[in-house]
Motif scaffolding. Structure first.
Motif, PDB file in Angstrom:
ATOM      1  N   GLN A  86       4.104   9.209  -7.068  1.00 59.69           N
ATOM      2  CA  GLN A  86       3.246   9.421  -5.664  1.00 59.69           C
ATOM      3  C   GLN A  86       2.736  10.752  -5.471  1.00 59.69           C
ATOM      4  O   GLN A  86       1.653  10.902  -5.167  1.00 59.69           O
ATOM      5  N   SER A 112      -5.497   9.144  -5.587  1.00 58.14           N
ATOM      6  CA  SER A 112      -6.467   8.486  -4.677  1.00 58.14           C
ATOM      7  C   SER A 112      -5.396   7.965  -3.592  1.00 58.14           C
ATOM      8  O   SER A 112      -4.093   7.698  -3.832  1.00 58.14           O
ATOM      9  N   ASP A 113      -5.866   7.429  -2.396  1.00 55.78           N
ATOM     10  CA  ASP A 113      -4.996   6.839  -1.326  1.00 55.78           C
ATOM     11  C   ASP A 113      -4.640   5.447  -1.991  1.00 55.78           C
ATOM     12  O   ASP A 113      -3.552   4.950  -1.642  1.00 55.78           O
ATOM     13  N   GLN A 114      -5.258   5.013  -2.413  1.00 56.49           N
ATOM     14  CA  GLN A 114      -4.871   3.499  -3.228  1.00 56.49           C
ATOM     15  C   GLN A 114      -3.616   3.760  -4.292  1.00 56.49           C
ATOM     16  O   GLN A 114      -2.661   2.896  -3.822  1.00 56.49           O
ATOM     17  N   GLU A 115      -3.763   4.786  -5.046  1.00 57.79           N
ATOM     18  CA  GLU A 115      -2.658   5.106  -5.784  1.00 57.79           C
ATOM     19  C   GLU A 115      -1.176   5.409  -5.122  1.00 57.79           C
ATOM     20  O   GLU A 115      -0.161   5.035  -5.326  1.00 57.79           O
ATOM     21  N   LYS A 116      -1.462   6.328  -3.885  1.00 59.71           N
ATOM     22  CA  LYS A 116      -0.380   6.741  -3.302  1.00 59.71           C
ATOM     23  C   LYS A 116       0.142   5.374  -2.564  1.00 59.71           C
ATOM     24  O   LYS A 116       1.268   5.397  -2.126  1.00 59.71           O
ATOM     25  N   ASN A 117      -0.673   4.628  -1.934  1.00 54.50           N
ATOM     26  CA  ASN A 117      -0.004   3.428  -1.279  1.00 54.50           C
ATOM     27  C   ASN A 117       0.526   2.421  -2.115  1.00 54.50           C
ATOM     28  O   ASN A 117       1.662   1.906  -1.859  1.00 54.50           O
ATOM     29  N   ILE A 118       0.101   2.316  -3.535  1.00 48.79           N
ATOM     30  CA  ILE A 118       0.869   1.745  -4.606  1.00 48.79           C
ATOM     31  C   ILE A 118       2.392   2.202  -4.768  1.00 48.79           C
ATOM     32  O   ILE A 118       3.227   1.501  -4.868  1.00 48.79           O
ATOM     33  N   CYS A 119       2.317   3.249  -4.781  1.00 51.10           N
ATOM     34  CA  CYS A 119       3.486   4.250  -5.103  1.00 51.10           C
ATOM     35  C   CYS A 119       4.385   3.994  -4.099  1.00 51.10           C
ATOM     36  O   CYS A 119       5.611   3.812  -4.083  1.00 51.10           O
TER      37      CYS A 119
END
Length: 179
Positions: free
Chosen positions: A134, A139-146
């Motif tokens: 995280q 990206s925000d998408q990566e952060k949200n998945i994490c």
């Protein structure tokens, strides 16, 4: 030995947050409490250790060192970062905002089999990897998945901790409401 062994690093103010130093780094900071296994203090003699044993343990030093050989530090990391440990700490310190060594010492740690310890240790490792991922996310998408992965691992850790402490469904509901 206190500074150059694997250890847990515990904040001294606010909500309980525990990290692990597996690299055996030399670390000294007034605002961080350190906890390590008794086996890592073998042959270290000083007044603080001797008085701590007398004051806080029913076991002899040798018994504590032997017992600590069966404890996984990442198991303790998972327990200490659980929602229930946070509740226990809050109860121990009353309205105090400080986290002192006596509070940490008085958090009861449940006995667990090697298998149970390994399950929690593995989840602690997954959590550390997810948090690192995280932090490195672009990206925000990566952060949200994490973030979702971290929440899922946290829920698994909490469920296993509740079971180790023998909490009933009603008690778990009370702990969960305290988020």
């Amino acid at each position: 030995e206190l500074y150059t062994n694997q250890k847990l690093l515990i904040n001294s103010l606010g909500d309980l947050k525990v990290a692990i130093d597996t690299e055996k780094n030399f670390y000294c900071e007034q605002q961080v409490r350190m906890a390590l296994l008794w086996k890592d203090l073998h042959c270290v003699e000083n007044k603080s250790i001797a008085s701590s044993i007398k004051k806080f343990s029913k076991l002899t030093r040798e018994e504590m060192e032997k017992l600590s050989e069966t404890v996984d530090l990442k198991y303790l990391l998972a327990i200490m970062n659980s929602r229930y440990a946070s509740i226990l700490l809050t109860n121990l310190r009353g309205g105090d905002y400080h986290i002192v060594p006596e509070h940490i010492r008085n958090i009861p740690i449940p006995s667990a089999t090697q298998s149970q310890q390994q399950e929690l240790a593995n989840l602690a490792t997954l959590m550390m990897e997810a948090v690192k991922k995280q932090q490195d996310a672009k990206s925000d998408q990566e952060k949200n998945i994490c973030k979702m992965r971290i929440e899922a691992i946290d829920a698994q850790i909490n469920a296993k901790v509740y079971a180790l402490y023998g909490l009933t469904e009603d008690e778990v509901a009370i702990v969960e409401k305290s988020k």
